[in-house]
Design an enzyme around this catalytic site. Structure first.
Site, PDB file in Angstrom:
ATOM      1  CB  VAL A  60      27.990  87.742 -28.315  1.00 11.75           C
ATOM      2  CG1 VAL A  60      28.318  87.569 -29.439  1.00 11.75           C
ATOM      3  CG2 VAL A  60      26.641  87.486 -27.726  1.00 11.75           C
ATOM      4  CG  ASP A  61      27.799  85.673 -22.766  1.00 12.07           C
ATOM      5  OD1 ASP A  61      28.747  84.795 -23.109  1.00 12.07           O
ATOM      6  OD2 ASP A  61      26.835  84.724 -22.346  1.00 12.07           O
ATOM      7  CG  ASP A  62      31.941  89.752 -20.039  1.00  8.78           C
ATOM      8  OD1 ASP A  62      32.418  90.108 -21.017  1.00  8.78           O
ATOM      9  OD2 ASP A  62      31.210  90.652 -19.604  1.00  8.78           O
TER      10      ASP A  62
END
Ligand code: 6R9
Length: 699
Positions: free
Chosen positions: A568-570
């Site tokens: 869910v992050d980069d």
């Protein structure tokens, strides 16, 4: 299908819900196939273990799992100290406390300690202890070269001798307890030998995957300032020769320019790839492994270390450009990798184990070297490319060594699936008993192919979810105990309390979907980011106070099974290799003709995720095929070939908010060509940018 595009329906947990209750699977209503009875088809929700498999399994039933799981959660100290004291050698037992922890930023600094005060050594536990127990002549390592027909073996006692010689050499050049050693080696036996030799003398190894560029290598050298760098002159990967020593030379010049010079570069002459006469050499700094190491004694005293002394550093990608030095310590990591290996693969002394991961990644640390060796297992190392000289190579190797446990990544499964069943079925594969998957979610169709075609519908699949940071398996089936659902990592390992929270950090119960966190520590958890404890706290413990935040999304179905849905992050997972979008962006913008870049992950048939880069050239430069190629080359040389963008999308401008933030949400939709799902674009400084990008999409 729980694996993709699930709806987010949040339900809040009752505050007194006990953790083991969510682990109880109620599967009676599901359509099931029994392992070995018939192929698993699309209609089967679950695959039940066969009685034959379960009967011989370490954990033969769900009931047994639940009993052990409950014990591990109710009394972690008792559970883990029981295993630690009965299965490992400790020079001195730990103090009164088995563990102490603070995972809550509101209560002060984050701290995790296991077996503090206990004195041990991981190398001793991998080698000497197993030899003392009668495994001296058991094969420790089988090595299979890239070129069919070249191979080698080492027994446990031979391996110990090799490790001791290198350990003695390292001591002779001044490597002491706590010193860093950077290792840039391919999958030769010298790689686990090096890791074990460092562990033996208390040195901290930092293995850098030998697919990273010289700049990435230099960055890591500058960060951890090693006394010695260990490499080899070259390696064959499929039909290609990669000149590793040249990459190290460039990295050492680069790091010297940044003030960090390394005195010793120990270089193994990999004769199958390149003769020493053809290797570039710097007298005084470079030393041939073969000229010095074999001259040292074949025994070497162990450096006894505290359970909380560092074992290794491994750099991994985060959501900013600078890689993070994940630090693992000795005692907890040892107990955890050994125990997870044993249970998740239902390990037996007679197994021949093959994990296709490279030791440059965490999987190679925990499940090529430490976990298996601590169990006294026979481990196969394969030097080469998995489809070389043809896509049947893996099964050729499985038959040649009678591999019983085969652990790999979904990306390889998918690519072999594309090549067709005939490459698989021409080999027997009857030695196989357990299969494993790691690195990214395995889609149900790849799961079924792996299960039906590779495993002949006989072998359970352990889909192991975990991370560099967790040290070992966190959510994984235990073969024989669990009915399996294709694509689900199933249930937590002993001692692990996964929780799914909503965006406010509220724990959800029952059927739900949200952010995956972990409550309380487990022995294999990382203890800090090297030299940056603040970043450790900010990245992992501040987003949802009280929990370790994994960065992954997850849903739990009505039967309690866990379905990982990706980062869910980069951070993106490309062929199971973890890379930060920010790292690729900073490589792109270092190109003199690139003004701005935004990188997103996009679904990819084989790699799982592909790298999709939006690039704005500097004023006056027009986009061209030549520029595209040179941008890709820049990323290859700065990070490594595995990080090269699959697609460069020319962006005369990027969609930004009025405050100048790039709206990645929109870029992800454009990259996926989900143009009817762009959502609200009205907050953009210039909404016209979006239409422009869509027009340029397929140019
Ligand atoms: C071991 C390893 C960690 C990230 C993790 C997650 C993804 C790994 C997975 C999986 C779904 C699995 N991941 N295993 N996702 N199912 N069985 O790969 O470590 O390189 O640190 O990557 O990989 O997204 O957060 P690492």
């Amino acid at each position: 299908n729980h694996n993709h595009n699930h709806n987010h329906h949040f339900r809040h947990a009752d505050s007194n819900a006990s953790p083991p209750s969510s682990a109880v699977a109620k599967i009676s209503h599901l359509k099931a196939v029994v392992l070995g009875d018939a192929p698993a088809s699309e209609e089967d929700d679950v695959v039940l273990p066969s009685h034959d498999f379960s009967r011989q399994a370490l954990v033969p039933s769900q009931q047994k799992y639940l009993e052990m799981y409950k014990a591990s959660i109710e009394n972690p100290a008792g559970f883990w100290s029981g295993i630690a004291s009965s299965e490992f050698y400790w020079k001195q037992r730990w103090g009164d406390q088995v563990y102490s922890e603070n995972l809550d930023v509101r209560r002060g600094n984050i701290k995790i300690e296991w077996f503090k005060g206990g004195i041990t050594n991981v190398c001793h536990n991998c080698l000497d202890r197993n030899i003392d127990a009668g495994l001296a002549d058991k094969i420790a390592l089988y090595w299979e070269s890239n070129e069919p027909g070249f191979d080698a073996t080492l027994t446990y006692s031979q391996l110990l001798q090799r490790v001791c010689q290198l350990a003695n050499y390292l001591k002779s050049v001044g490597v002491r307890k706590g010193d860093a050693v950077v290792v840039y080696l391919p999958m030769l036996m010298e790689l686990p030998i090096t890791m074990l030799a460092c562990a033996r003398i208390g040195a901290v190894h930092s293995v850098v995957f030998a697919g990273f560029s010289s700049e990435s290598l230099a960055q890591r050298i500058v960060d951890c300032k090693p006394k010695v760098v260990i490499t080899c002159n070259a390696v064959k990967r499929g039909p290609k020769t990669v000149f590793l020593k040249d990459i190290v030379d460039a990295a050492l010049i680069d790091s010297a320019n940044k003030g960090i010079s390394v005195d010793v570069c120990l270089t193994y002459e990999n004769q199958l790839a390149l003769k020493r006469e053809k290797t570039k050499w710097k007298e005084g700094r470079d030393i041939w492994w073969e000229d010095v190491v074999p001259k040292y004694p074949t025994s070497c005293d162990v450096e006894w270390v505290d359970a909380e002394d560092p074992l290794f550093l491994l750099y991994t990608s985060g959501s900013t450009g600078k890689p993070k030095g994940v630090l693992h310590t000795t005692g907890g990591y040892m107990v955890y990798t050994a125990t997870t290996f044993k249970y998740a693969f239902d390990y037996k002394d007679s197994d021949v184990y093959w994990c296709t991961a490279d030791c440059g990644w965490i999987t190679g640390h925990s499940y090529v070297t430490y976990g298996p060796m601590l169990n006294g297992a026979t481990v196969l190392l394969y030097e080469g490319a998995p489809s070389y000289p043809d896509p049947g190579r893996c099964w050729d190797i499985v038959d040649k060594y009678k591999v019983t446990i085969f652990y790999t990544a979904p990306t390889l499964v998918r690519s072999l699936m594309r090549d067709g069943d005939k490459y698989v079925t021409r080999y027997s594969r009857k030695s196989l008993r357990v299969l494993g998957s790691v690195g990214e979610p395995i889609n149900p169709s790849a799961w079924r192919w792996f299960f039906n075609v590779v495993g002949g519908s006989r072998c359970p699949i352990s889909d192991t979810w975990w991370q560099t940071e967790t040290g070992g398996f966190m959510i994984t089936p235990l073969p024989g105990a669990w009915p399996q659902k294709p694509g689900s990592a199933t249930f937590p390992f002993f001692g692990v309390q996964p929780v799914i929270v909503d965006e406010k950090g509220v724990e959800l119960d029952g059927e739900c979907s949200g952010y995956l966190c972990v409550k309380s520590s487990w022995p294999g958890a990382f203890r800090t980011l090297y030299g940056d404890h603040e970043r450790y706290e900010t990245t992992y413990f501040k987003p949802f106070p009280g929990y370790y935040f994994t960065g992954d999304g997850c849903s739990r179905d009505k039967d309690g099974y866990h379905w990982l849905t990706g980062r869910v992050d980069d951070v993106i997972n490309v062929s199971g290799h973890r890379i930060g979008t920010a790292e690729v962006e900073s490589a792109l913008v270092s190109h003199p003709q690139c003004a701005e870049a935004a990188v997103v992950g996009v679904e990819h048939q084989v790699k799982g995720q592909g790298i999709y880069a939006f690039v704005t050239p500097v004023e006056g430069i027009s986009y061209s095929e030549e520029l595209r190629k040179s941008l890709i080359l820049t990323v290859r040389t700065q990070i490594g070939a595995f990080a090269a963008p699959d697609k460069i999308h020319w962006a005369p401008a990027l969609p930004k908010t009025r405050s100048g933030k790039i709206m990645r949400r929109i870029l992800r939709k454009i990259a996926a060509r989900q143009l009817d799902e762009l959502g609200d674009t009205s907050t953009l400084a210039d909404p016209g940018v979006v239409d422009q990008l869509i027009k340029l999409a397929d140019t």
